[in-house]
Design an enzyme around this catalytic site. Structure first.
Site, PDB file in Angstrom:
ATOM      1  N   LYS A 168      16.304  16.979 -51.412  1.00 39.40           N
ATOM      2  CA  LYS A 168      17.277  17.622 -50.521  1.00 39.40           C
ATOM      3  C   LYS A 168      18.596  17.811 -51.285  1.00 39.40           C
ATOM      4  O   LYS A 168      18.776  18.791 -51.993  1.00 39.40           O
ATOM      5  CB  LYS A 168      17.485  16.790 -49.253  1.00 39.40           C
ATOM      6  CG  LYS A 168      16.325  16.866 -48.256  1.00 39.40           C
ATOM      7  CD  LYS A 168      15.212  15.938 -48.592  1.00 39.40           C
ATOM      8  CE  LYS A 168      14.254  15.676 -47.455  1.00 39.40           C
ATOM      9  NZ  LYS A 168      13.101  14.873 -47.903  1.00 39.40           N
ATOM     10  N   ARG A 219       9.770  18.061 -33.989  1.00 39.11           N
ATOM     11  CA  ARG A 219      10.403  16.753 -34.138  1.00 39.11           C
ATOM     12  C   ARG A 219      10.559  16.189 -32.727  1.00 39.11           C
ATOM     13  O   ARG A 219      11.616  16.185 -32.129  1.00 39.11           O
ATOM     14  CB  ARG A 219      11.772  16.855 -34.827  1.00 39.11           C
ATOM     15  CG  ARG A 219      11.720  17.311 -36.269  1.00 39.11           C
ATOM     16  CD  ARG A 219      11.409  16.254 -37.313  1.00 39.11           C
ATOM     17  NE  ARG A 219      10.018  15.939 -37.533  1.00 39.11           N
ATOM     18  CZ  ARG A 219       9.550  15.319 -38.613  1.00 39.11           C
ATOM     19  NH1 ARG A 219      10.360  14.982 -39.589  1.00 39.11           N
ATOM     20  NH2 ARG A 219       8.294  15.017 -38.746  1.00 39.11           N
ATOM     21  N   PHE A 249      13.702   7.343 -38.958  1.00 35.63           N
ATOM     22  CA  PHE A 249      13.084   8.491 -39.630  1.00 35.63           C
ATOM     23  C   PHE A 249      11.634   8.113 -39.908  1.00 35.63           C
ATOM     24  O   PHE A 249      11.328   6.953 -40.204  1.00 35.63           O
ATOM     25  CB  PHE A 249      13.808   8.898 -40.919  1.00 35.63           C
ATOM     26  CG  PHE A 249      13.170  10.147 -41.475  1.00 35.63           C
ATOM     27  CD1 PHE A 249      13.362  11.361 -40.845  1.00 35.63           C
ATOM     28  CD2 PHE A 249      12.317  10.089 -42.566  1.00 35.63           C
ATOM     29  CE1 PHE A 249      12.709  12.504 -41.291  1.00 35.63           C
ATOM     30  CE2 PHE A 249      11.668  11.232 -43.026  1.00 35.63           C
ATOM     31  CZ  PHE A 249      11.868  12.445 -42.384  1.00 35.63           C
ATOM     32  N   THR A 250      10.755   9.116 -39.834  1.00 40.34           N
ATOM     33  CA  THR A 250       9.305   8.858 -39.858  1.00 40.34           C
ATOM     34  C   THR A 250       8.857   7.982 -41.034  1.00 40.34           C
ATOM     35  O   THR A 250       8.291   6.903 -40.840  1.00 40.34           O
ATOM     36  CB  THR A 250       8.550  10.203 -39.893  1.00 40.34           C
ATOM     37  OG1 THR A 250       9.088  10.998 -40.951  1.00 40.34           O
ATOM     38  CG2 THR A 250       8.707  10.948 -38.578  1.00 40.34           C
ATOM     39  N   ASP A 271      20.502   5.737 -46.463  1.00 40.34           N
ATOM     40  CA  ASP A 271      19.533   6.775 -46.760  1.00 40.34           C
ATOM     41  C   ASP A 271      20.381   7.982 -47.125  1.00 40.34           C
ATOM     42  O   ASP A 271      20.949   8.658 -46.273  1.00 40.34           O
ATOM     43  CB  ASP A 271      18.643   7.060 -45.549  1.00 40.34           C
ATOM     44  CG  ASP A 271      17.642   8.177 -45.849  1.00 40.34           C
ATOM     45  OD1 ASP A 271      17.896   8.948 -46.789  1.00 40.34           O
ATOM     46  OD2 ASP A 271      16.632   8.281 -45.139  1.00 40.34           O
ATOM     47  N   PHE A 311       1.843  13.629 -37.295  1.00 43.53           N
ATOM     48  CA  PHE A 311       2.323  15.019 -37.222  1.00 43.53           C
ATOM     49  C   PHE A 311       1.872  15.863 -38.413  1.00 43.53           C
ATOM     50  O   PHE A 311       1.742  17.072 -38.302  1.00 43.53           O
ATOM     51  CB  PHE A 311       3.853  15.051 -37.112  1.00 43.53           C
ATOM     52  CG  PHE A 311       4.552  14.315 -38.209  1.00 43.53           C
ATOM     53  CD1 PHE A 311       4.794  12.962 -38.103  1.00 43.53           C
ATOM     54  CD2 PHE A 311       4.942  14.966 -39.363  1.00 43.53           C
ATOM     55  CE1 PHE A 311       5.418  12.265 -39.124  1.00 43.53           C
ATOM     56  CE2 PHE A 311       5.580  14.289 -40.385  1.00 43.53           C
ATOM     57  CZ  PHE A 311       5.812  12.923 -40.267  1.00 43.53           C
ATOM     58  N   TYR A 343       6.904   8.689 -72.945  1.00 49.15           N
ATOM     59  CA  TYR A 343       6.447   7.763 -71.885  1.00 49.15           C
ATOM     60  C   TYR A 343       7.529   6.742 -71.561  1.00 49.15           C
ATOM     61  O   TYR A 343       7.706   6.350 -70.412  1.00 49.15           O
ATOM     62  CB  TYR A 343       5.157   7.049 -72.318  1.00 49.15           C
ATOM     63  CG  TYR A 343       4.569   6.264 -71.160  1.00 49.15           C
ATOM     64  CD1 TYR A 343       3.766   6.900 -70.217  1.00 49.15           C
ATOM     65  CD2 TYR A 343       4.848   4.907 -70.986  1.00 49.15           C
ATOM     66  CE1 TYR A 343       3.252   6.213 -69.132  1.00 49.15           C
ATOM     67  CE2 TYR A 343       4.342   4.211 -69.909  1.00 49.15           C
ATOM     68  CZ  TYR A 343       3.538   4.861 -68.977  1.00 49.15           C
ATOM     69  OH  TYR A 343       3.048   4.175 -67.909  1.00 49.15           O
TER      70      TYR A 343
END
Ligand code: PM9
Length: 464
Positions: free
Chosen positions: A258, A382, A124-125, A215, A449, A72
């Site tokens: 990613k 998009r 970006f969303t 980002d 979306f 933990y």
């Protein structure tokens, strides 16, 4: 002689695919409300919905899972991940999160106060949603050309320094908690930012005491484009370019799903000691201990290994090649796509593909549905659906770019799969006049979306 390139890996285990017939695909599409997010993956032949969390892990990553320390607190796996992030990206402090938006949540809560402005190189969303939840207003400072799919520029993700400078003068530096720079810019088509631009943004921001937060979700792809396109970097290793890129920032949010080559995970990194202390305090509320942040020990092991594999020059060269291999086939056939071809996806320009549809008829959503129907290839809208509504007026945001994203997962598909996708898109382009629009019959209040539902419109633009 032109020498061809093959995947820099060989296949050790395969996942079998379902191939549905026309009728079955139509049923699956209706059941999913014409929204590709709502189609079951078992009904998909080639899944280009996203490159997020869809990478194939290497044998070394699978082996690393076994090493996962599930303690933990103070897990050995955490220290390995922390070490990898520090070594590869160069930041002083790391806070693990379950995925990228976990890091965006922490950063936004820690830095943004109601009334603040957060400049970024295109929205970006999830990033903008967290900025707005904390009372911030996103301001787009990307160069104008990024909004034009036809303009071919090497660094279409660059910041327009005049836009940034004007904003600083207009609202005051104290109203800008940080500048958020995406490397690469997802919604512009996976377009990179140049090293020169990063350096200038950093210098300007530091003059005004404004931190620069990257980002970093697709930062390795950005580094490869710099190697290919920016004079002076052609002989440098991608890993060295990457570290230099990061040195022009004060921290980053990362979706490990990613460019860290894993199925789950993320982190927030920074150099500022005070921000780190506050992030350690906040992370326990949302993600868990600062030594796991919502990830299992095995996830952290896989991510640490993935971070090193992603910066291998052979890996990243083939990655970019495969995206281009698909994109060039479409360009050769005259299909309108965003130029230049970006790092993680080929983006179809739905406005030009379906000029007979108004933006309110959701051209990109309609094209994504038609593509699934044609071949079982799943893509992502998009455009106006993803852009959501203006938080003050409630009107639809109407982005210039109305795109369908064919996103290539990392190390998953072969170039033969790309051929099948190209054939389907080209055949749809030939019969594009027969593709009709959609109407939205269910609209969720946030990030619509993901869960919105649609039905086909008749020739007079009404729901059938
Ligand atoms: N990107 C994508 O498919 C997955 C979610 S779609 C809303 O492109 C950037 C540039 C991203 C991104 C996710 C996130 C959030 C932040 N920045 O999905 O929370 O492309 O790990 O990352 C998706 P998480």
């Amino acid at each position: 002689m032109h020498r061809r390139m093959a995947e820099p890996y060989k296949i050790k285990s395969v996942e079998l695919l379902n191939v549905l017939n026309d009728q079955e695909r139509e049923q699956a599409l209706i059941a999913g409300g014409y929204n590709t997010f709502l189609i079951k993956s078992e009904d998909v032949y080639i899944d280009l919905l996203t490159d997020s969390g869809t990478s194939a892990m290497s044998d070394l990553q699978w082996a690393a899972l076994q090493r996962g320390d599930e303690a933990y607190a103070g897990s050995k796996s955490w220290f390995r991940l922390e070490q990898a992030v520090k070594e590869v990206y160069g930041y002083r402090h790391v806070i693990p999160t379950h995925q990228g938006r976990g890091a965006e949540n922490l950063l936004s809560q820690l830095k943004i106060h109601p009334g603040n402005y957060v400049p970024g190189n295109m929205y970006f969303t999830t990033t903008r949603a967290h900025q707005e939840l904390n009372g911030g207003t996103f301001v787009d400072i990307v160069i104008d050309e990024a909004h034009d799919p036809m303009i071919d520029l090497p660094f279409k993700g660059n910041v327009d320094l005049n836009k940034l400078e004007n904003l600083i003068h207009k609202v005051g530096a104290d109203q800008i908690p940080y500048v958020s720079i995406a490397v690469t810019v997802n919604l512009a088509g996976g377009q990179p930012v140049s090293m020169g631009n990063l350096r200038e943004v950093h210098a300007l921001c530091h003059m005004h005491d404004i931190p620069v937060m990257l980002d970093a979700t697709r930062c390795v792809e950005n580094a490869y484009f710099i190697k290919e396109r920016e004079p002076g970097y052609e002989y440098m290793l991608v890993k060295d370019i990457l570290k230099k890129m990061m040195s022009y920032s004060d921290g980053c949010t990362m979706s490990g799903k990613k460019d860290c080559l894993v199925n789950i995970g993320g982190f927030l990194a920074m150099n500022d000691d005070d921000l780190y202390t506050r992030a350690r305090e906040l992370v326990v509320l949302y993600e868990g201990m600062p030594s796991y942040g919502g990830m299992a020990g095995r996830d952290m092991e896989a991510m640490a290994q993935g971070i090193y594999e992603a910066i291998d020059d052979h890996y990243i060269k083939h990655r970019i090649h495969q995206v281009r291999y698909l994109g060039n086939q479409l360009l050769d056939a005259g299909v309108p796509i965003v130029r230049p071809i970006g790092g993680h996806a080929v983006f179809l320009d739905a406005r030009q593909f379906l000029p007979h549809l108004r933006q309110e008829e959701f051209p990109a959503q309609s094209l994504a549905a038609a593509l699934y129907l044609d071949s079982g290839v799943r893509s992502m809208e998009r455009g106006i659906v993803s852009a959501g509504r203006n938080k003050i007026t409630g009107e639809n945001n109407r982005p210039k770019l109305e795109l369908v994203r064919l996103t290539i997962p990392r190390r998953v598909y072969t170039d033969n799969h790309m051929d099948v996708v190209a054939d389907s898109v080209i055949s749809l382009y030939e019969k594009r006049n027969h593709i009709s629009g959609l109407g939205m019959v269910y609209e969720p209040p946030t990030l619509r979306f993901f869960n919105a539902r649609f039905e086909p419109l008749s020739a007079n633009g009404k729901l059938i």
